[in-house]
Structure formats: C-alpha cells, structure tokens
Design an enzyme around this catalytic site. Sequence first.
Site, mmCIF file in Angstrom:
data_model
loop_
_atom_site.group_PDB
_atom_site.id
_atom_site.type_symbol
_atom_site.label_atom_id
_atom_site.label_comp_id
_atom_site.label_asym_id
_atom_site.label_seq_id
_atom_site.Cartn_x
_atom_site.Cartn_y
_atom_site.Cartn_z
ATOM 1 N N GLY A 66 -73.128 20.297 -30.640
ATOM 2 C CA GLY A 66 -72.616 19.671 -29.414
ATOM 3 C C GLY A 66 -72.034 18.298 -29.706
ATOM 4 N N ARG B 78 -70.169 25.648 -33.111
ATOM 5 C CA ARG B 78 -71.420 26.218 -33.610
ATOM 6 C C ARG B 78 -71.018 27.479 -34.366
ATOM 7 N NH1 ARG B 78 -73.707 24.283 -28.184
ATOM 8 N NH2 ARG B 78 -74.837 22.435 -28.827
ATOM 9 N N ASP C 53 -79.935 18.721 -35.233
ATOM 10 C CA ASP C 53 -80.871 19.522 -36.020
ATOM 11 C C ASP C 53 -80.230 20.776 -36.630
ATOM 12 O OD1 ASP C 53 -83.127 21.828 -35.634
ATOM 13 O OD2 ASP C 53 -84.014 19.918 -36.220
ATOM 14 N N THR D 137 -76.571 13.333 -31.414
ATOM 15 C CA THR D 137 -76.780 14.261 -30.291
ATOM 16 C C THR D 137 -77.262 13.445 -29.104
ATOM 17 O OG1 THR D 137 -78.290 15.926 -29.368
ATOM 18 C CG2 THR D 137 -79.039 14.830 -31.353
ATOM 19 N N ASP E 29 -79.382 14.290 -27.122
ATOM 20 C CA ASP E 29 -80.764 14.663 -26.786
ATOM 21 C C ASP E 29 -81.835 13.702 -27.326
ATOM 22 O OD1 ASP E 29 -79.651 16.895 -25.581
ATOM 23 O OD2 ASP E 29 -79.913 18.149 -27.365
ATOM 24 N N ASP F 263 -83.542 13.940 -30.049
ATOM 25 C CA ASP F 263 -84.670 14.841 -30.352
ATOM 26 C C ASP F 263 -84.869 15.040 -31.858
ATOM 27 O OD1 ASP F 263 -82.341 16.221 -30.842
ATOM 28 O OD2 ASP F 263 -82.966 18.070 -29.861
ATOM 29 N N GLY G 194 -80.967 17.598 -22.431
ATOM 30 C CA GLY G 194 -81.966 17.172 -23.402
ATOM 31 C C GLY G 194 -82.521 18.331 -24.213
ATOM 32 N N ARG G 195 -82.042 19.519 -23.870
ATOM 33 C CA ARG G 195 -82.555 20.746 -24.510
ATOM 34 C C ARG G 195 -84.075 20.813 -24.343
ATOM 35 N NH1 ARG G 195 -79.393 23.936 -27.859
ATOM 36 N NH2 ARG G 195 -77.919 22.274 -28.197
ATOM 37 N N LYS H 61 -91.593 5.747 3.333
ATOM 38 C CA LYS H 61 -90.468 5.929 2.412
ATOM 39 C C LYS H 61 -89.651 7.135 2.867
ATOM 40 C CE LYS H 61 -89.817 5.942 -2.580
ATOM 41 N NZ LYS H 61 -88.593 5.221 -2.454
ATOM 42 N N ARG I 135 -82.001 18.034 -1.824
ATOM 43 C CA ARG I 135 -80.750 18.439 -2.474
ATOM 44 C C ARG I 135 -80.943 18.392 -3.988
ATOM 45 N NH1 ARG I 135 -79.699 19.263 2.155
ATOM 46 N NH2 ARG I 135 -77.794 18.771 3.307
HETATM 47 O O1 F6P Z 1 -77.567 19.324 -27.608
HETATM 48 C C1 F6P Z 1 -76.721 18.768 -26.659
HETATM 49 C C2 F6P Z 1 -76.711 19.607 -25.415
HETATM 50 O O2 F6P Z 1 -75.826 19.010 -24.484
HETATM 51 C C3 F6P Z 1 -78.080 19.857 -24.769
HETATM 52 O O3 F6P Z 1 -78.533 18.751 -24.033
HETATM 53 C C4 F6P Z 1 -77.803 21.068 -23.925
HETATM 54 O O4 F6P Z 1 -78.982 21.807 -23.702
HETATM 55 C C5 F6P Z 1 -76.824 21.850 -24.787
HETATM 56 O O5 F6P Z 1 -76.244 20.918 -25.696
HETATM 57 C C6 F6P Z 1 -75.731 22.536 -24.028
HETATM 58 O O6 F6P Z 1 -75.018 23.294 -24.929
HETATM 59 P P1 F6P Z 1 -73.570 23.881 -24.627
HETATM 60 O O7 F6P Z 1 -72.601 22.744 -24.650
HETATM 61 O O8 F6P Z 1 -73.331 24.843 -25.728
HETATM 62 O O9 F6P Z 1 -73.632 24.500 -23.269
#
Ligand code: F6P
Length: 319
Positions: A11, A72, A103, A125, A127, A129, A170-171, A213, A243
Amino acid sequence: MKRVGVLTSGGDAPGMNAAIRAVTRKCIYHNLEVYGIKNGYQGLIDGSIEKLEIGSVGDIIQRGGTKLFSARCEEFKTDEGQQKGIDQLNKFGIEGLIVIGGDGSFRGAQMLTRKGFPCIGVPATIDNDIAGTDFTIGFDTALNTIIEAIDKIRDTATSHERTYVIEVMGRDAGDLALWSGLAGGAESILIPEEQDDLEDVVVRLRRGQERGKKHSIIILAEGVGSGIEFGKRIKEATNLETRVTVLGHIQRGGPPTASDRVLASRLGAKAVDMLLAGKAGRMVGLERNELVDHSLETVFSSKHKTNLDMYSLSKELSI
Ligand code: F6P
C-alpha cells in the site's frame, strides 16, 4: 557496490516519494548509480527499471503516493518469481536493493537476501505496525488526515446532537485509532490490542448523557470490526441518533507532513549507508529518535508495541 535499485511495494504511504528522493540523492552523493524499479516486485519481474538522476526526484518531496508506483505481487512469493527478479537485477548490473514498504514487502526482501542478493528495508505504511521502529513513514500524515476529518465530523455531531462512529484504517493494528482518538478527543476508542466491548462504550455514552452531553465521537479501528455493524449495535443499545463514517483510502493520500518527510529522508539515506557498509537482510528504523537497524528475522518475529498507557490516558481524559 556501484549500482543500487529502489522500489516501493504494498500500500502506498505519504512520504514514500521523500524516501525515494533520499535514496537517490544519497546514492548519487556517494557516486553510485541508482535505478528505480516500477510497480514493486511486479516491475522487478518484468524488468520495468530505469536509471534515476538528481533531477528525476526533484519536486516530489511534497507529493503523496509513489513516483515508482506500487503493487502487491503474488508471483514474487514463488521461487520462480524471485529468480526472475534476480535475473533482472543482474541484467542491469544492480548489486543492492532498497525496498520501501511494509511487512509484506520485507518478506520479498528477505527471500532475495537469502538467495544471495543484498536488500535493505525502509518501513513505510500508514498502519505503524512494524516492529523495530517507533514510527513508519506515512503514519503521521494519515493521522493528521484523520484528525481533520474528526474535527469536521465533530461540528456536525455537535450541531445535530448525534453520536458518530468513525472507522479508521490500520489493518490489524490500533495505532491510527488510538493516536487519532486521543488527539481528536474521542469519547471511546476501540483497538484490536485492548478491546473494549459494546457494553463499555454504552456505559460511557449513558454516563455522558446523564451529565447533559449531547454528542459523542467513537473511533473504531478496522481491525476490531465493521463500523457500520458497530453503529447499528450502538443505536439498538442506546437509541441515540447514530451515524457512521468509514474514512477509507482518503487516509492514504495527500502531501506528507513535515514529520514524515524528515523521517523518510533520514531512513532512506541511512538505508544507502547500510548497503555500503555491507549490511543485508536488515531494516532501518527510528527508536527514541535514533537511527537503528534490525535483522528482518527480528522484525518478523517481534510485534510492534502499541502504547497502552496512551489507551488508559484516553479513558482518563474522556470521562
Ligand atoms: O496497509 C495499508 C492499508 O491502507 C491498511 O490500513 C488497509 O487495511 C489496507 O491497506 C487496504 O488495502 P487496499 O488498498 O488493498 O484496499
């Protein structure tokens, strides 16, 4: 070493271009030739490779996305795919490869290194992560994009006295949700690492209602589940006007923040130094504001630590 290759994979993340620029300029500074490989590992297999000059990376430090494109690639997970990649690298006389990505991208770098081709990983990334670095390139920009969205949604939440569930990316990791929730003053944050359940959120919403609130913001990490489903359950449990906003790929785009540009410049340049020092199968990272490097083995076998003190703090501050 005379020729270095660079590619972006997985990504896209804001700051990848700043990293490509740093790699390119640092190579040229050291009198190395540098080759950009397009479309990640797919372009490596296809031989989509071109020489980069100083000017090739001008005017990109401020741009989101990646000048080298990204993909990918399933074929690169196979021995045959990896061998095709090595054949292309040999054909172009490239002796070391810098892989900018997450990763999954580093798995390819590790396979190439195991087959005798030196690779260095640069973590990029949104994320955040990846173990072995406090921050990944793109995280800060995505975070700021989310904050801008939260601030805007809050205006409507206040005006209409509504509860909003905002689903962020954030996966499997909760960093984007945690940091944006804390910075955006969210009433509840749901992350995979420390999962509050619906009941906790409902208790907090009711407590807020009791003291008058009228609106609430709940940040949900995508790794916890669907925002749409969660929104329905909140509505059923509280009868509050609810929403849901799923922020989606808007979080991946836009000009990188100053912080991401600096991080990308530091990590990209260091990756070149590492190749020149004869290092391979390693990732450059930033820990406590110091440049560090770790073997890819270590990166894969460790887990990025989400700061759970911040999670407790968010609860204390959103009473
Ligand atoms: O790893 C980056 C990310 O944007 C994640 O946060 C998300 O889950 C994933 O890639 C989305 O992947 P794609 O762009 O293939 O839909």
